[in-house]
Every structure is written in C-alpha cells, then in structure tokens.
Design a protein around this motif. Structure first.
Motif, PDB file in Angstrom:
ATOM      1  N   SER A 244       0.793  -1.238   0.000  1.00  0.00           N
ATOM      2  CA  SER A 244       0.000   0.000   0.000  1.00  0.00           C
ATOM      3  C   SER A 244       0.825   1.288   0.000  1.00  0.00           C
ATOM      4  O   SER A 244       0.487   2.224  -0.723  1.00  0.00           O
ATOM      5  N   PRO A 245       1.909   1.375   0.788  1.00  0.00           N
ATOM      6  CA  PRO A 245       2.701   2.617   0.719  1.00  0.00           C
ATOM      7  C   PRO A 245       3.242   2.884  -0.688  1.00  0.00           C
ATOM      8  O   PRO A 245       3.344   4.041  -1.106  1.00  0.00           O
ATOM      9  N   HIS A 246       3.574   1.825  -1.416  1.00  0.00           N
ATOM     10  CA  HIS A 246       4.072   1.994  -2.786  1.00  0.00           C
ATOM     11  C   HIS A 246       2.954   2.479  -3.705  1.00  0.00           C
ATOM     12  O   HIS A 246       3.160   3.360  -4.542  1.00  0.00           O
ATOM     13  N   PHE A 247       1.760   1.916  -3.527  1.00  0.00           N
ATOM     14  CA  PHE A 247       0.631   2.350  -4.340  1.00  0.00           C
ATOM     15  C   PHE A 247       0.300   3.819  -4.051  1.00  0.00           C
ATOM     16  O   PHE A 247       0.023   4.602  -4.962  1.00  0.00           O
ATOM     17  N   ALA A 248       0.325   4.169  -2.771  1.00  0.00           N
ATOM     18  CA  ALA A 248      -0.006   5.556  -2.402  1.00  0.00           C
ATOM     19  C   ALA A 248       1.026   6.518  -2.989  1.00  0.00           C
ATOM     20  O   ALA A 248       0.679   7.606  -3.480  1.00  0.00           O
ATOM     21  N   TRP A 249       2.268   6.113  -2.945  1.00  0.00           N
ATOM     22  CA  TRP A 249       3.337   6.968  -3.483  1.00  0.00           C
ATOM     23  C   TRP A 249       3.165   7.141  -4.991  1.00  0.00           C
ATOM     24  O   TRP A 249       3.250   8.246  -5.533  1.00  0.00           O
ATOM     25  N   LEU A 250       2.902   6.032  -5.687  1.00  0.00           N
ATOM     26  CA  LEU A 250       2.731   6.117  -7.135  1.00  0.00           C
ATOM     27  C   LEU A 250       1.549   7.028  -7.484  1.00  0.00           C
ATOM     28  O   LEU A 250       1.630   7.846  -8.408  1.00  0.00           O
TER      29      LEU A 250
END
Ligand SMILES: *Cc1c(COP(=O)(O)O)cnc(C)c1O
Length: 232
Positions: free
Chosen positions: A179-185
């Motif tokens: 999720s942190p990667h998705f939010a960052w993207l």
C-alpha cells in the motif's frame, strides 16, 4: 486466494475477480468500472486465453514481445477488439515490434528506450499509450525509473522525444506491504497530471483500487499458477 482459485476454470475465476473489483470500487466510493482488469496471460497457452475471451475479457497483459507475437495475431483476427498491454521489461531493439503489436506499454523506464520508442512511433505512424514504470522500492534488480529521476525523465520524454506519457506503473517489492508503494505512485501521478495508474496484481489488487489504480494486472488468480521462475 491464488491457490484456491487455480482450481476453478478461467471463466469462474474471472467472475470472482470482477466481483472483487466491483466490491473494492464500492468500498471506496469509486464509480463502477473505474479500475480496468488486465488479464495477465504470460506463459498461458492460446486455448486458455480463448476461455477468457469467451468469458468477455478483452484487456490482456503480456511480458514478452516474442511470446506475444506468437500468440496474439491469430487470436486478434477472431477478437479484433482485444486491447493488448505490454507489462514486462522492454529491450530497445524490440521497440519497433512492441509499437506494432501493443496498445499500451507499461514499462517505459529510461531515456534510451524512450528514444527507440519515439523513432518506432514515427516510423509506424502509431503511438500506443505509454506508462512510465517507477521503481518505488529502489530495487537494483527491478526495472523502473528511480522516483527522484521521474520528473526529469517525464520532461525529457515530452521535450526531447515528443512522447506523450499517459500514466505510471509500479511493482512493489515482493516482501513489503504494497500500500505505501501504491499511495506513493498515486501521488506522483497526481503531481504530474497523469491519469493512468497501473498497480496491483493477484495478491493486492483490492488495495491498489483503494489507492486509485485505473488498471490492475491479474494473472495467477485468473489462469492459475505459472511455471517457475516467474518474471521479476
Ligand atoms: C506477472 C505479472 C503480473 C501478474 O502477476 P500475478 O501475481 O500472477 O497476478 C502483473 N504485473 C506484472 C508486471 C507481471 O510481470
């Protein structure tokens, strides 16, 4: 989820995934249909891909140019409304073949490839939609541009190569919460006014939808597990 679903047939699996996507969209008050399902059919034989086509699936993702050239021209004659996505790494010397075959390329991640794609686009007179792959986990073995280099790269694609970029794609590190990667993207895409967000696979597409994915790439939950080693 992946293992239990492998026991069903492709049409049943697709129905379950479509339900799960609709539920995830509803859970976060997104309009239905906002997250498109790309059925990832790498290593899957044409007969099983046909099961998905017969069940109404039209967006497909492939990782390898050569495998796609072997499978898709014939399938496309019978299903001309198929939309084909290249989601795997692309070598610059395959840019021409990729431009000819694919409708969307998710793995643009370096200036040399942008240059090769721009040349191929000019020659073919056809531009697939292009997404930049971002290496949000900064994993050395993985494709994708470093997040810090993204703004300069997007600018270079536009000004030096005349390429319109439609969105971003990421593959989070295997061993981290995605999720942190998705939010960052999602925030990087918003910063740059990019509409398309390709993120989420069999194990985590619901989380990706919650964070704004416009395209989820689901393979094994539809077609069953693949022979190892899976592509990185
Ligand atoms: C193989 C692959 C997928 C699909 O993965 P599953 O876990 O089987 O759903 C998605 N995206 C990329 C880039 C892939 O290489």
């Amino acid at each position: 989820m992946t293992e239990s679903m492998g026991d069903h047939d492709v049409a049943d699996n697709l129905a379950l995934i479509r339900q799960a996507i609709a539920r995830a969209e509803a859970d976060c008050d997104r309009p239905p249909g906002g997250a498109a399902l790309i059925a990832v059919s790498k290593t899957v034989e044409a007969v099983r891909i046909e099961d998905a086509l017969k069940a109404g699936q039209r967006l497909f993702g492939e990782n390898y140019v050569q495998e796609s050239q072997a499978k898709w021209p014939e399938l496309r004659e019978r299903w001309p409304d198929v939309e084909l996505h290249l989601i795997g790494p692309l070598q610059s010397n395959k840019a021409g073949e990729a431009i000819a075959l694919f409708d969307v390329i998710h793995s643009l991640d370096r200036p040399s490839l942008a240059k090769a794609l721009a040349k191929a686009v000019q020659r073919a007179g056809r531009q697939p939609a292009l997404l930049c792959q971002v290496n949000t986990g900064r994993e050395p073995q993985k494709g994708g541009i470093d997040p810090d280099a993204l703004p300069g790269f997007l600018e270079e694609c536009r000004t030096s190569f005349g390429l319109a970029i439609s969105g971003l794609m990421c593959i989070p590190p295997f061993d981290e919460p995605p999720s942190p990667h998705f939010a960052w993207l999602a925030s990087l895409a918003a910063d740059h006014g990019l509409a398309l967000l390709s993120m989420g696979m069999s194990a985590d597409f619901e989380a990706a939808i919650q964070l704004g994915a416009t395209h989820v790439r689901v393979g094994s939950a539809i077609f069953g597990s693949r022979p190892q080693p899976a592509a990185a």
